[in-house]
Scaffold this motif. Structure first.
Motif, PDB file in Angstrom:
ATOM      1  N   ALA A  30       0.827  -1.214   0.000  1.00 38.42           N
ATOM      2  CA  ALA A  30       0.000   0.000   0.000  1.00 38.42           C
ATOM      3  C   ALA A  30       0.856   1.256   0.000  1.00 38.42           C
ATOM      4  N   TYR A  31       1.932   1.274   0.780  1.00 39.12           N
ATOM      5  CA  TYR A  31       2.820   2.436   0.810  1.00 39.12           C
ATOM      6  C   TYR A  31       3.499   2.657  -0.539  1.00 39.12           C
ATOM      7  N   LYS A  32       3.871   1.568  -1.193  1.00 41.77           N
ATOM      8  CA  LYS A  32       4.579   1.683  -2.469  1.00 41.77           C
ATOM      9  C   LYS A  32       3.632   1.915  -3.644  1.00 41.77           C
ATOM     10  N   ASN A  33       2.324   1.698  -3.429  1.00 35.80           N
ATOM     11  CA  ASN A  33       1.343   1.879  -4.507  1.00 35.80           C
ATOM     12  C   ASN A  33       0.159   2.688  -3.984  1.00 35.80           C
ATOM     13  N   PRO A  34       0.360   3.967  -3.686  1.00 37.44           N
ATOM     14  CA  PRO A  34      -0.711   4.780  -3.096  1.00 37.44           C
ATOM     15  C   PRO A  34      -1.896   5.000  -4.034  1.00 37.44           C
ATOM     16  N   ASP A  35      -1.720   4.725  -5.331  1.00 38.99           N
ATOM     17  CA  ASP A  35      -2.807   4.901  -6.290  1.00 38.99           C
ATOM     18  C   ASP A  35      -3.724   3.685  -6.340  1.00 38.99           C
ATOM     19  N   PRO A 120      -1.352   3.039   6.202  1.00 43.64           N
ATOM     20  CA  PRO A 120      -1.720   3.771   4.982  1.00 43.64           C
ATOM     21  C   PRO A 120      -3.228   3.843   4.793  1.00 43.64           C
ATOM     22  N   ARG A 121      -3.666   4.906   4.145  1.00 45.78           N
ATOM     23  CA  ARG A 121      -5.099   5.157   4.000  1.00 45.78           C
ATOM     24  C   ARG A 121      -5.769   4.300   2.938  1.00 45.78           C
ATOM     25  N   ASN A 122      -4.988   3.627   2.119  1.00 47.38           N
ATOM     26  CA  ASN A 122      -5.578   2.848   1.029  1.00 47.38           C
ATOM     27  C   ASN A 122      -5.688   1.363   1.352  1.00 47.38           C
ATOM     28  N   VAL A 123      -5.651   1.005   2.656  1.00 46.82           N
ATOM     29  CA  VAL A 123      -5.812  -0.391   3.070  1.00 46.82           C
ATOM     30  C   VAL A 123      -7.182  -0.574   3.706  1.00 46.82           C
ATOM     31  N   TYR A 124      -7.920  -1.564   3.205  1.00 45.22           N
ATOM     32  CA  TYR A 124      -9.257  -1.877   3.713  1.00 45.22           C
ATOM     33  C   TYR A 124      -9.302  -3.340   4.150  1.00 45.22           C
ATOM     34  N   LEU A 125      -9.983  -3.586   5.264  1.00 42.58           N
ATOM     35  CA  LEU A 125     -10.009  -4.919   5.869  1.00 42.58           C
ATOM     36  C   LEU A 125     -11.412  -5.507   5.847  1.00 42.58           C
ATOM     37  N   GLY A 174     -12.831   3.347 -11.255  1.00 40.26           N
ATOM     38  CA  GLY A 174     -11.665   4.083 -10.788  1.00 40.26           C
ATOM     39  C   GLY A 174     -10.792   3.347  -9.799  1.00 40.26           C
ATOM     40  N   ILE A 175     -11.180   2.116  -9.419  1.00 41.27           N
ATOM     41  CA  ILE A 175     -10.415   1.354  -8.438  1.00 41.27           C
ATOM     42  C   ILE A 175      -9.442   0.411  -9.137  1.00 41.27           C
ATOM     43  N   LYS A 176      -8.209   0.414  -8.665  1.00 44.07           N
ATOM     44  CA  LYS A 176      -7.235  -0.608  -9.051  1.00 44.07           C
ATOM     45  C   LYS A 176      -6.960  -1.421  -7.794  1.00 44.07           C
ATOM     46  N   LEU A 177      -7.482  -2.636  -7.755  1.00 47.19           N
ATOM     47  CA  LEU A 177      -7.548  -3.401  -6.518  1.00 47.19           C
ATOM     48  C   LEU A 177      -6.483  -4.492  -6.441  1.00 47.19           C
ATOM     49  N   MET A 178      -5.786  -4.529  -5.310  1.00 45.90           N
ATOM     50  CA  MET A 178      -4.876  -5.628  -4.991  1.00 45.90           C
ATOM     51  C   MET A 178      -5.378  -6.277  -3.711  1.00 45.90           C
ATOM     52  N   THR A 179      -5.463  -7.610  -3.706  1.00 49.76           N
ATOM     53  CA  THR A 179      -6.045  -8.334  -2.582  1.00 49.76           C
ATOM     54  C   THR A 179      -5.048  -9.310  -1.971  1.00 49.76           C
ATOM     55  N   PHE A 180      -4.985  -9.317  -0.631  1.00 49.69           N
ATOM     56  CA  PHE A 180      -4.177 -10.276   0.113  1.00 49.69           C
ATOM     57  C   PHE A 180      -5.089 -11.002   1.094  1.00 49.69           C
ATOM     58  N   ILE A 181      -5.041 -12.327   1.092  1.00 50.31           N
ATOM     59  CA  ILE A 181      -5.941 -13.141   1.911  1.00 50.31           C
ATOM     60  C   ILE A 181      -5.141 -13.991   2.885  1.00 50.31           C
ATOM     61  N   ASP A 182      -5.371 -13.776   4.178  1.00 49.91           N
ATOM     62  CA  ASP A 182      -4.759 -14.632   5.197  1.00 49.91           C
ATOM     63  C   ASP A 182      -5.618 -15.877   5.358  1.00 49.91           C
ATOM     64  N   THR A 183      -4.978 -17.037   5.531  1.00 49.47           N
ATOM     65  CA  THR A 183      -5.702 -18.306   5.541  1.00 49.47           C
ATOM     66  C   THR A 183      -5.445 -19.080   6.822  1.00 49.47           C
ATOM     67  N   ASN A 184      -6.247 -20.110   6.999  1.00 55.06           N
ATOM     68  CA  ASN A 184      -6.105 -21.007   8.131  1.00 55.06           C
ATOM     69  C   ASN A 184      -5.234 -22.198   7.730  1.00 55.06           C
ATOM     70  N   SER A 185      -4.511 -22.773   8.691  1.00 51.94           N
ATOM     71  CA  SER A 185      -3.686 -23.949   8.387  1.00 51.94           C
ATOM     72  C   SER A 185      -4.550 -25.170   8.107  1.00 51.94           C
ATOM     73  N   SER A 186      -5.649 -25.283   8.827  1.00 56.00           N
ATOM     74  CA  SER A 186      -6.556 -26.408   8.621  1.00 56.00           C
ATOM     75  C   SER A 186      -7.199 -26.313   7.246  1.00 56.00           C
ATOM     76  N   PHE A 187      -7.206 -27.423   6.513  1.00 53.66           N
ATOM     77  CA  PHE A 187      -7.762 -27.401   5.164  1.00 53.66           C
ATOM     78  C   PHE A 187      -9.268 -27.659   5.235  1.00 53.66           C
ATOM     79  N   ASN A 188      -9.999 -26.679   5.781  1.00 49.89           N
ATOM     80  CA  ASN A 188     -11.440 -26.801   5.901  1.00 49.89           C
ATOM     81  C   ASN A 188     -12.120 -25.952   4.841  1.00 49.89           C
TER      82      ASN A 188
END
Length: 400
Positions: A30-35, A120-125, A174-188
């Motif tokens: 997010a810091y390196k890609n503020p757009d 950074p202001r461009n991170v959404y959870l 107008g959105i250029k979206l990058m997504t990061f997904i945290d996962t669980n170890s259990s394969f459920n």
């Protein structure tokens, strides 16, 4: 396309650093890609990633659990039904009645900078929820069509429910979206939904636990390349990879393997002798096994374009030098041809110092970005480790 990319950070082994990596990688990107808009999705039932981003409220109470229990920021549907603004709230709604036309998926998101102005202001959870595991039991029933659902193909639709969310966010003008997904170890089912939402996988591993059997099991879970035993092969039609292929669900490709170096300390771990860590030749053999899988199943690995290999290092170089990162060349559109083990390692594997793990955990627990090396009160060693990890994050972002 407005969706720049979607990455699941996954390993079927606990303690591999998935949450730490997701937290810092999202912030660094997010810091390196503020757009660009960075969407972070917490698909782990512990919701540690959400705790790191949101912290506590003004009274010192855990914010995430209050969101999940509707004590904070509930979403109101049709003026009467209250839904938690969490990943569980979204999945429960979607798998029960679909996403109503009057519901904007952005309603579920939290701008993390409003909870911590260091971020950074461009991170959404999309906030995690400790009820996710319980909800998974219900979703499994709906997905197997033993209950009434609004879908013609409930297995496919429910498995892709998070993917629908990500793409709907990315469709905004107008959105250029990058997504990061945290996962669980259990394969459920939650892990399966998370992986189905991503186009690529970043796989964190540790040299201390590096073993051919671990990779073999990982590849069998996700892609069905090999099975630990043929005794139960007649049950394979229940497996995720089989059902995904059967229902036309796209599986993510392996983009990068991040290998944390073995600890240099000699502290034994819970009755396990410290001399049981794999030897150098065992580690090398494990990587050759992964390369062998690559040569047989290249379609499971992301094909990298716009990149060129770095010069081949000398045979006297250390492991981290031998398998150095690639450099980027934006003036060519040729796909990279990988024909040797060394080229595979430079392209798909990045080594990270073990010392940086302590630094990253402290930053997560203090709800801070990786700015610790700017603090004059920290030791020289701590600042050095932080700078090394910051450099590693920059290298990873360059390869995304």
């Amino acid at each position: 396309m407005p969706l720049e990319g979607s990455y699941a950070i996954w390993n079927n082994r606990g303690g591999s650093g998935k949450t730490n990596l997701t937290y810092h990688l999202a912030i660094k990107y997010a810091y390196k890609n503020p757009d660009k808009t960075v969407l972070v999705v917490d698909m782990c039932p512990q919701a540690d990633l959400s705790h790191a981003f949101l912290g506590d409220d003004d009274e010192g109470h855990d914010y995430v659990s209050q969101i999940g229990s509707l004590k904070k920021n509930p979403m109101i549907l049709d003026g009467q039904q209250f839904i938690p603004r969490t990943v569980s709230g979204y999945l429960d709604l979607f798998t029960s009645v679909g996403l109503p036309n009057n519901v904007d998926p952005r309603t579920f998101l939290f701008n993390v900078s409003k909870f911590n102005n260091q971020l950074p202001r461009n991170v959404y959870l999309l906030c995690g929820d400790t009820s996710l595991e319980l909800l998974g039991k219900a979703m499994d029933l709906k997905r197997s069509a033993t209950t009434v659902t609004p879908y013609a193909n409930p297995w496919r639709t429910i498995t892709q429910s998070l993917r629908v969310f990500v793409h709907k966010i990315g469709e905004r003008r107008g959105i250029k979206l990058m997504t990061f997904i945290d996962t669980n170890s259990s394969f459920n089912i939650a892990t399966e939904i998370a992986l189905a939402a991503a186009d690529r996988i970043i796989l964190p591993v540790s040299e201390e636990h590096l073993h051919r059997n671990g990779f073999e099991y990982l590849f069998s879970l996700l892609y069905g390349f090999s099975q630990p035993s043929s005794i139960y092969s007649y049950y394979r039609h229940y497996s995720f990879y089989y059902r995904a292929d059967e229902n036309g669900v796209k599986l993510p490709k392996i983009h990068l393997i991040l290998c944390k170096a073995a600890s240099t300390t000699k502290e034994p771990m819970l009755g396990i002798s410290c001399n049981q860590s794999p030897k150098a030749e065992e580690i090398e053999s494990c990587w050759h096994f992964v390369y062998d899988v690559y040569t047989k199943h290249r379609d499971a690995f992301e094909v990298h374009s716009n990149e060129r290999m770095s010069p081949r290092p000398s045979s006297s170089s250390s492991n981290s030098e031998r398998y150095s990162t690639i450099s980027v060349n934006n003036h060519t559109n040729n796909f990279l041809s990988i024909e040797t083990f060394e080229e595979f390692m430079r392209q798909y594997v990045m080594h990270i110092s073990n010392d940086t793990n302590v630094v990253s955990r402290i930053a997560v627990k203090s709800h801070s970005p990786l700015l610790a090396f700017k603090n004059p009160h920290h030791s020289h060693e701590y600042q050095s480790n932080t700078q090394n990890f910051d450099k590693a994050l920059n290298d990873i972002v360059e390869r995304i």
